[in-house]
Design an enzyme around this catalytic site. Structure first.
Site, PDB file in Angstrom:
ATOM      1  N   GLU A  25      18.690  38.855  56.828  1.00 51.10           N
ATOM      2  CA  GLU A  25      19.433  37.596  57.863  1.00 51.10           C
ATOM      3  C   GLU A  25      19.005  36.351  57.350  1.00 51.10           C
ATOM      4  OE1 GLU A  25      22.593  38.655  56.909  1.00 51.10           O
ATOM      5  OE2 GLU A  25      22.375  40.692  57.491  1.00 51.10           O
ATOM      6  N   HIS A  56      19.597  34.534  54.265  1.00 51.03           N
ATOM      7  CA  HIS A  56      20.829  33.988  53.738  1.00 51.03           C
ATOM      8  C   HIS A  56      21.106  33.023  54.328  1.00 51.03           C
ATOM      9  CE1 HIS A  56      23.122  37.979  51.898  1.00 51.03           C
ATOM     10  NE2 HIS A  56      22.802  38.378  53.001  1.00 51.03           N
TER      11      HIS A  56
END
Length: 291
Positions: free
Chosen positions: A139, A142
């Site tokens: 994450e 990202h």
């Protein structure tokens, strides 16, 4: 940590934004056939875009029933994210937890400084420490790749076009025959914009997941940990109540593992298959071992 810029991802993000810009032109032209008028269209879209850009992360958290949590509530989660942020050279994001049994996670936000990383209670119960670290690194990748912002903007046009398709006839005064033809054209054009923007989101989302997998592995140095987490999450989805799956399906494009939804869901799936992702991570593990 050696972070290599993913030019393939950057090129796809630039291409997606360019094509979305063209779709915006088509969408505005379609709306001009309704009773809103050009001034009304500009005002409405401006307000929607500003709201989506400024509050997209809060809307995503609210849709998942998530809330920001502090260090006293989740000390280990905060400590892990802080350590990974140091390794990734990122400012610490807001940490949130969603009260759902779906084992998943996502990142939201318009910049590195305003990012939020959210995990579910189901994920915290399902994964061991090393697997959780792999997912959190994914994450954060990202966020570092800045693809979260692009996905937010792309999702806005798709959502707005779908709303016009759904409520299009209300814009034209219901059953007014003289205004019916332009409204029908606007609805059909909006439907085409929705389909195309939907497909653009899916195509970008699939590649960005591979990029985040590679980035997450670079942050932790353990591709096998993320591979194990992906298999664990994928295998746990069948045990999640159907009601929870339906409530969270709209966040599919942002999840680390998408919610399965039958043949149509697989046809328009937002992610590459778990098998393909795991295989690439295993290849990356072998490459690291030989270096």
């Amino acid at each position: 940590m050696e972070w290599k810029a993913d030019w393939g991802l950057r090129a796809r993000m630039a291409g997606t934004m360019l094509l979305l810009g063209l779709l915006y032109v088509v969408f505005i032209a379609a709306l001009s056939l309704t009773d809103l008028g050009m001034t009304g269209i500009v005002v409405v879209m401006g307000l929607f875009m500003a709201g989506q850009f400024l509050f997209s992360d809060k809307l995503a958290l609210r849709s998942m029933g998530a809330r920001e949590v502090d260090r006293e509530e989740y000390p280990e989660l905060h400590a892990t994210i802080e350590r990974l942020c140091q390794q990734a050279d990122l400012p610490k994001p807001t940490v949130a937890v969603a009260d759902t049994e779906i084992p998943n996670a996502f990142a939201a936000g318009r910049s590195k400084k305003s990012a939020t990383v959210c995990v579910t209670r189901g994920l915290l119960r399902t994964l061991d420490d090393e697997e959780l670290e792999g997912v959190l690194a994914h994450e954060l990748a990202h966020v570092k790749n800045r693809d979260v912002m692009v996905m937010t903007i792309a999702s806005f046009l798709s959502t707005l076009a779908f709303m016009v398709v759904r409520f299009g006839f209300l814009f034209g005064g219901g059953g007014d025959r003289e205004g019916g033809a332009p409204v029908l054209v606007a609805v059909v054009a909006s439907f085409a914009v929705w389909v195309l923007s939907f497909l653009l989101i899916r195509l970008l989302s699939r590649y960005r997941e591979f990029a985040a997998d590679r980035g997450g592995a670079a942050i932790t140095g353990k591709p096998s940990a993320l591979a194990s987490a992906l298999m664990t999450i994928d295998g746990s989805m069948d045990r999640v109540p159907d009601e929870d799956l339906r409530e969270s399906a709209e966040m599919n494009a942002f999840f680390v593992i998408p919610i399965k939804s039958g043949f149509v869901g697989k046809l328009f799936r937002t992610h590459p298959t778990t098998e393909n992702r795991v295989e690439r991570l295993r290849e990356l593990e072998r490459e690291m071992e030989t270096q």
